[in-house]
Design an enzyme around this catalytic site. Structure first.
Site, short mmCIF file in Angstrom:
data_model
loop_
_atom_site.label_atom_id
_atom_site.label_comp_id
_atom_site.label_asym_id
_atom_site.label_seq_id
_atom_site.Cartn_x
_atom_site.Cartn_y
_atom_site.Cartn_z
CG HIS A 80 -0.36 -0.07 2.53
ND1 HIS A 80 0.24 -1.20 3.01
CD2 HIS A 80 -0.22 0.87 3.50
CE1 HIS A 80 0.70 -0.98 4.23
NE2 HIS A 80 0.43 0.28 4.55
CB CYS A 164 -31.88 -1.34 -7.39
SG CYS A 164 -31.92 0.45 -7.12
CE LYS A 302 -38.84 29.59 -45.60
NZ LYS A 302 -38.56 28.37 -46.38
N PRO A 320 -28.83 45.07 -26.94
CG PRO A 320 -30.49 45.71 -25.46
CD PRO A 320 -30.21 44.74 -26.55
CG ASP A 321 -22.25 46.12 -23.93
OD1 ASP A 321 -22.19 45.18 -23.12
OD2 ASP A 321 -21.24 46.66 -24.41
CE LYS A 356 -15.49 44.87 -27.86
NZ LYS A 356 -15.75 43.47 -28.23
#
Length: 418
Positions: A80, A164, A302, A320-321, A356
């Site tokens: 181990h 199960c 359509k 919108p941002d 930005k």
């Protein structure tokens, strides 16, 4: 998700206990071996009754270690300890209630409990058991105790149809998610894995929005939602409570397992969802690729092709941002992160980014190129980019997998003091 491990082989010790979910493990072993991990499997006595050691040996290219091997006369050191020292990362899948109990109470009876108690390496834990067993108070207490282990990344059991025939919580998490957790741990390199986002709430958006033109057409973009999802999983792996708002995902849905998420379609849906969630978060990652245009009027029919041009000209308007609008409500203790995909040179992009980040009111903005070979959209694409703040910071992340990029990006953001 398949991200090729191209460096030196990472050694993974896979501990398999006696849940019926163990039948899924040979596929996991095969999957990891193909990704260039070195795998050694350890089977408990009960797991031996469910899957064959020979199949694991062949799939892993290493002899499968069995319970009876622990005290063989040929051992020159405690097995181990030798196995714990050999591994870079451990996975226990499935983890049963019995092994969980032995682990947290320090009961080293058996090879796998001995390995678990001796181990100090990062370990990924994937429990699997019947719903009633999982919800038992003693099992939940043991599992809660396990969460205090600093080297442990726990994947909560999934919900679904169990062996199960009951439907509930207790399924082994998907193999792809276990592999993703392994890739996440491996991406830390020299830095140890730790749960540095405990008690933090993180809100992340990702994927594309879609705007209706008519009954048959819509406006959208190529975003797959991969980076947003990986940011979400990385934050969860690091201990955060995560909410992911996203458009339709174009990636493996197994990778969403364990994430609190809501799927949206339009920019209006996203704004409404953000308004419900934004006040509760510590960090906000605005990674969604919002469509730039929408239609001012709605139609259930359509539009004929010979009239579509006139319809667009009369009804086209800018979306919108969203980040800018949401940032107006930002609290002093919140951190907002924006994203900017760009083409061309970073010198040109730098000017745009500076404008930005000021305009949008966020704390950071991550700019990544999408016009380089092998980069951009999709879970298999690699990415690089620059993280900017409102002052003079420019932090470069070189080209890497998206899971590694997500991890490095979060690390940098939480490390910088506002």
């Amino acid at each position: 998700m398949k991200i090729k491990n191209t460096g030196s082989k990472i050694k993974v010790l896979l501990l398999i206990t006696g849940s019926i979910a163990a039948v899924r493990i040979p596929l996991l072993v095969s999957q990891l071996a193909k990704e260039n991990y070195e795998i050694r499997c350890v089977l408990s006595k009960n797991a031996e009754k469910i899957i064959k050691p020979l199949s694991l040996s062949i799939l892993s290219r290493n002899s499968c270690v069995l319970e009876d091997d622990q005290w063989l006369n040929s051992q020159s050191s405690p097995l181990h300890i030798e196995l714990s020292n050999w591994a870079d990362i451990l996975i226990i899948a499935p983890l049963t209630a019995t092994t969980l109990s032995k682990w947290v109470t320090g009961n080293a009876e058996g090879l796998i409990p001995s390995i678990l108690i001796a181990n100090i390496k990062p370990i990924i834990v994937a429990p699997a058991m019947n719903t009633q067993m999982w919800l038992n108070k003693a099992v939940q207490k043991n599992y809660d105790n396990l969460q205090t282990y600093e080297n442990l990344l726990s994947l909560h059991p999934s919900e679904g149809l169990l062996a199960c025939d009951a439907i509930g919580i207790g399924k082994l998490p998907p193999n792809d998610l276990i592999q993703l957790a392994l890739e996440f741990i491996a991406s830390h390199n020299e830095n140890p894995y730790r749960k540095d986002l405990l008690n933090k709430d993180i809100l992340i958006t990702g994927g594309c929005t879609s705007e209706k033109i008519d009954a048959a057409r819509h406006i959208t973009n190529k975003s797959s939602g991969a980076l947003g999802l990986l940011l979400s999983q990385v934050a969860r792996f690091r201990g955060a409570r995560v909410t992911y708002l996203h458009g339709p995902l174009k990636i493996d849905k197994n990778l969403t397992d364990g994430i609190k998420r809501y799927e949206i379609e339009t920019s209006f849906d996203l704004i409404r969802a953000l308004n419900n969630e934004i006040s509760n978060c510590d960090y906000f990652f605005m990674n969604a690729a919002v469509s730039d245009f929408k239609m001012a009027s709605d139609t259930s029919s359509k539009i004929p092709k010979n009239k579509i041009n006139d319809h667009l000209n009369k009804n086209f308007e800018l979306v919108p941002d969203i980040l800018k609008e949401i940032s107006e409500f930002k609290k002093d203790n919140q951190v907002f992160v924006g994203f900017c995909a760009y083409t061309g040179s970073i010198e040109e992009a730098r000017i745009i980014v500076k404008e930005k980040i000021s305009k949008k009111g966020c704390d950071y903005l991550f700019a990544n190129p999408i016009d380089l070979e092998g980069q951009g959209f999709g879970s298999l694409a690699k990415n690089e980019g620059w993280l900017f703040d409102t002052k003079n910071m420019e932090y470069y992340i070189s080209k890497t997998s998206k899971i590694d990029l997500a991890n490095k990006l979060i690390t940098k953001i939480i490390a910088v003091k506002k």
